[in-house]
Scaffold this motif. Structure first.
Motif, PDB file in Angstrom:
ATOM      1  N   SER A   1       0.834  -1.188   0.000  1.00 62.22           N
ATOM      2  CA  SER A   1       0.000   0.000   0.000  1.00 62.22           C
ATOM      3  C   SER A   1       0.883   1.257   0.000  1.00 62.22           C
ATOM      4  CB  SER A   1      -0.889  -0.036   1.249  1.00 62.22           C
ATOM      5  OG  SER A   1      -1.642   1.129   1.306  1.00 62.22           O
ATOM      6  N   VAL A   2       0.643   2.148  -0.950  1.00 65.47           N
ATOM      7  CA  VAL A   2       1.457   3.363  -1.068  1.00 65.47           C
ATOM      8  C   VAL A   2       0.535   4.568  -1.275  1.00 65.47           C
ATOM      9  CG1 VAL A   2       3.522   2.218  -2.019  1.00 65.47           C
ATOM     10  CG2 VAL A   2       1.724   3.018  -3.574  1.00 65.47           C
ATOM     11  N   SER A   3       1.138   5.759  -1.269  1.00 67.63           N
ATOM     12  CA  SER A   3       0.346   6.971  -1.506  1.00 67.63           C
ATOM     13  C   SER A   3       0.450   7.365  -2.980  1.00 67.63           C
ATOM     14  CB  SER A   3       0.871   8.112  -0.630  1.00 67.63           C
ATOM     15  OG  SER A   3       2.144   8.502  -1.099  1.00 67.63           O
ATOM     16  N   LEU A   4      -0.403   8.290  -3.380  1.00 69.67           N
ATOM     17  CA  LEU A   4      -0.341   8.809  -4.747  1.00 69.67           C
ATOM     18  C   LEU A   4       1.028   9.451  -4.997  1.00 69.67           C
ATOM     19  CD1 LEU A   4      -1.513   9.762  -7.468  1.00 69.67           C
ATOM     20  CD2 LEU A   4      -2.520  11.705  -6.266  1.00 69.67           C
ATOM     21  N   GLY A   5       1.531  10.151  -3.982  1.00 71.12           N
ATOM     22  CA  GLY A   5       2.845  10.787  -4.096  1.00 71.12           C
ATOM     23  C   GLY A   5       3.947   9.761  -4.361  1.00 71.12           C
ATOM     24  N   ASP A   6       3.860   8.597  -3.673  1.00 71.37           N
ATOM     25  CA  ASP A   6       4.849   7.530  -3.897  1.00 71.37           C
ATOM     26  C   ASP A   6       4.798   7.056  -5.345  1.00 71.37           C
ATOM     27  OD1 ASP A   6       5.591   7.511  -1.220  1.00 71.37           O
ATOM     28  OD2 ASP A   6       4.092   5.989  -0.681  1.00 71.37           O
ATOM     29  N   VAL A   7       3.589   6.844  -5.855  1.00 67.87           N
ATOM     30  CA  VAL A   7       3.429   6.387  -7.244  1.00 67.87           C
ATOM     31  C   VAL A   7       4.037   7.418  -8.191  1.00 67.87           C
ATOM     32  CG1 VAL A   7       1.743   5.856  -9.068  1.00 67.87           C
ATOM     33  CG2 VAL A   7       1.378   4.986  -6.765  1.00 67.87           C
ATOM     34  N   HIS A   8       3.742   8.691  -7.936  1.00 67.89           N
ATOM     35  CA  HIS A   8       4.292   9.758  -8.782  1.00 67.89           C
ATOM     36  C   HIS A   8       5.817   9.767  -8.740  1.00 67.89           C
ATOM     37  CE1 HIS A   8       0.463  12.446  -9.031  1.00 67.89           C
ATOM     38  NE2 HIS A   8       0.432  11.422  -9.863  1.00 67.89           N
ATOM     39  N   ASN A   9       6.378   9.588  -7.543  1.00 63.14           N
ATOM     40  CA  ASN A   9       7.845   9.614  -7.412  1.00 63.14           C
ATOM     41  C   ASN A   9       8.500   8.473  -8.180  1.00 63.14           C
ATOM     42  OD1 ASN A   9       7.886  11.912  -5.928  1.00 63.14           O
ATOM     43  ND2 ASN A   9       7.921  10.864  -3.940  1.00 63.14           N
ATOM     44  N   TYR A  10       7.923   7.270  -8.074  1.00 59.23           N
ATOM     45  CA  TYR A  10       8.466   6.129  -8.829  1.00 59.23           C
ATOM     46  C   TYR A  10       8.390   6.411 -10.333  1.00 59.23           C
ATOM     47  CZ  TYR A  10       8.678   2.794  -4.923  1.00 59.23           C
ATOM     48  OH  TYR A  10       9.002   2.129  -3.776  1.00 59.23           O
ATOM     49  N   LEU A  11       7.204   6.845 -10.769  1.00 56.93           N
ATOM     50  CA  LEU A  11       6.996   7.043 -12.207  1.00 56.93           C
ATOM     51  C   LEU A  11       7.861   8.160 -12.769  1.00 56.93           C
ATOM     52  CD1 LEU A  11       3.118   6.669 -12.396  1.00 56.93           C
ATOM     53  CD2 LEU A  11       4.811   5.040 -13.235  1.00 56.93           C
ATOM     54  N   ALA A  12       8.122   9.184 -11.947  1.00 54.50           N
ATOM     55  CA  ALA A  12       8.934  10.318 -12.407  1.00 54.50           C
ATOM     56  C   ALA A  12      10.331   9.835 -12.797  1.00 54.50           C
ATOM     57  CB  ALA A  12       9.013  11.384 -11.322  1.00 54.50           C
ATOM     58  N   LYS A  13      10.814   8.772 -12.124  1.00 55.94           N
ATOM     59  CA  LYS A  13      12.133   8.207 -12.447  1.00 55.94           C
ATOM     60  C   LYS A  13      12.146   7.646 -13.871  1.00 55.94           C
ATOM     61  CE  LYS A  13      14.074   8.275  -8.200  1.00 55.94           C
ATOM     62  NZ  LYS A  13      13.857   9.629  -7.701  1.00 55.94           N
ATOM     63  N   ALA A  14      10.973   7.237 -14.339  1.00 57.40           N
ATOM     64  CA  ALA A  14      10.866   6.717 -15.702  1.00 57.40           C
ATOM     65  C   ALA A  14      10.280   7.786 -16.629  1.00 57.40           C
ATOM     66  CB  ALA A  14      10.006   5.458 -15.717  1.00 57.40           C
ATOM     67  N   ARG A  15      10.342   9.036 -16.174  1.00 58.92           N
ATOM     68  CA  ARG A  15       9.858  10.195 -16.932  1.00 58.92           C
ATOM     69  C   ARG A  15       8.384  10.081 -17.325  1.00 58.92           C
ATOM     70  NH1 ARG A  15      14.228   8.610 -19.238  1.00 58.92           N
ATOM     71  NH2 ARG A  15      13.225   8.222 -21.243  1.00 58.92           N
ATOM     72  N   VAL A  16       7.605   9.549 -16.375  1.00 60.44           N
ATOM     73  CA  VAL A  16       6.151   9.543 -16.546  1.00 60.44           C
ATOM     74  C   VAL A  16       5.596  10.484 -15.489  1.00 60.44           C
ATOM     75  CG1 VAL A  16       4.047   8.142 -16.452  1.00 60.44           C
ATOM     76  CG2 VAL A  16       6.148   7.155 -17.375  1.00 60.44           C
ATOM     77  N   THR A  17       5.008  11.601 -15.906  1.00 59.97           N
ATOM     78  CA  THR A  17       4.515  12.593 -14.943  1.00 59.97           C
ATOM     79  C   THR A  17       3.122  13.077 -15.347  1.00 59.97           C
ATOM     80  OG1 THR A  17       5.468  14.438 -16.196  1.00 59.97           O
ATOM     81  CG2 THR A  17       6.863  13.470 -14.493  1.00 59.97           C
ATOM     82  N   PRO A  18       2.343  13.573 -14.364  1.00 57.08           N
ATOM     83  CA  PRO A  18       0.997  14.055 -14.682  1.00 57.08           C
ATOM     84  C   PRO A  18       1.017  15.203 -15.692  1.00 57.08           C
ATOM     85  CG  PRO A  18       1.271  13.849 -12.314  1.00 57.08           C
ATOM     86  CD  PRO A  18       2.622  13.631 -12.920  1.00 57.08           C
ATOM     87  N   GLU A  19       2.061  16.035 -15.635  1.00 56.43           N
ATOM     88  CA  GLU A  19       2.123  17.180 -16.553  1.00 56.43           C
ATOM     89  C   GLU A  19       2.699  16.755 -17.906  1.00 56.43           C
ATOM     90  OE1 GLU A  19       4.146  17.128 -13.736  1.00 56.43           O
ATOM     91  OE2 GLU A  19       2.522  17.797 -12.431  1.00 56.43           O
TER      92      GLU A  19
END
Ligand code: ATP
Ligand code: MG
Length: 182
Positions: free
Chosen positions: A120-138
């Motif tokens: 179980s993680v937070s939305l922020g955790d998911v964003h941080n992981y994905l940002a490493k793979a250059r996947v971001t909401p913006e």
């Protein structure tokens, strides 16, 4: 890193468990109007929490739960994405990364849960992981209908911002600004 498979459970028009396989290079989805093609994209935005700047075509999160039954509708929806991570673009030592999100409707409102490889993680955790793979909401990992027209009609300055996002520079600009404000 690429999406291997998406699993839908009571999400929008997918009123039962539906598994959709993806290929590592190119996958197209075709079908008649209203058959659920866009709902698949909505599912991706939902799981990855990329919906802040885009619309999920739902007024509230609970509208994402399948509501096609006349008698009893399910009280929760879940979407799970299986990533191939053999290239380690996501900074975890697993060949497969599984990200999942569930929304549950109760009498006191709704709850939303994120899971990263079962944890179980937070939305922020998911964003941080994905940002490493250059996947971001913006970012423009998901190009929505109308985005292309919007980009063409933008000013040069606005277009520059998009290039900064794609190049990964904007992330550092944001972090710098936040640090300076602290
Ligand atoms: P088009 O070719 O017109 O773009 P599409 O294949 O993209 O169509 P979608 O927009 O993905 O179709 O699917 C729309 C369908 O999903 C509609 O029939 C709508 O009733 C259904 N739908 C949306 N939300 C729910 C929900 N919560 N429960 C059941 N069905 C839903
Ligand atoms: Mg559509």
């Amino acid at each position: 890193m690429y999406i291997k498979k998406i699993e839908f459970m009571n999400f929008k028009s997918f009123g039962k468990k539906v598994k959709i396989p993806f290929f590592d290079d190119f996958t197209t989805i075709s079908g008649p109007n209203g058959s659920g093609k866009s709902n698949i994209i909505d599912g991706i935005l939902f799981v990855l929490g990329l919906s802040s700047s885009r619309t999920l075509r739902a007024e509230k999160l609970t509208d994402l739960i399948y509501n096609g039954e006349k008698s009893k509708n399910p009280d929760n929806a879940q979407v799970t994405i299986y990533f191939d991570n053999k290239d380690r673009e996501l900074p975890v030592d697993n060949d497969e990364v599984v990200i999942s999100r569930k929304v549950r409707s109760t009498d006191n409102g709704y709850y939303s849960y994120f899971y990263f490889n079962g944890k179980s993680v937070s939305l922020g955790d998911v964003h941080n992981y994905l940002a490493k793979a250059r996947v971001t909401p913006e970012g423009y990992n998901v190009v929505m209908q109308g985005d292309v027209t919007r980009i063409i009609t933008m000013t040069a300055g606005e277009r520059r911002k998009i290039i900064d996002e794609i190049a990964g520079v904007a992330e550092f600009d944001n972090k710098k600004e936040r640090a300076l404000n602290e």
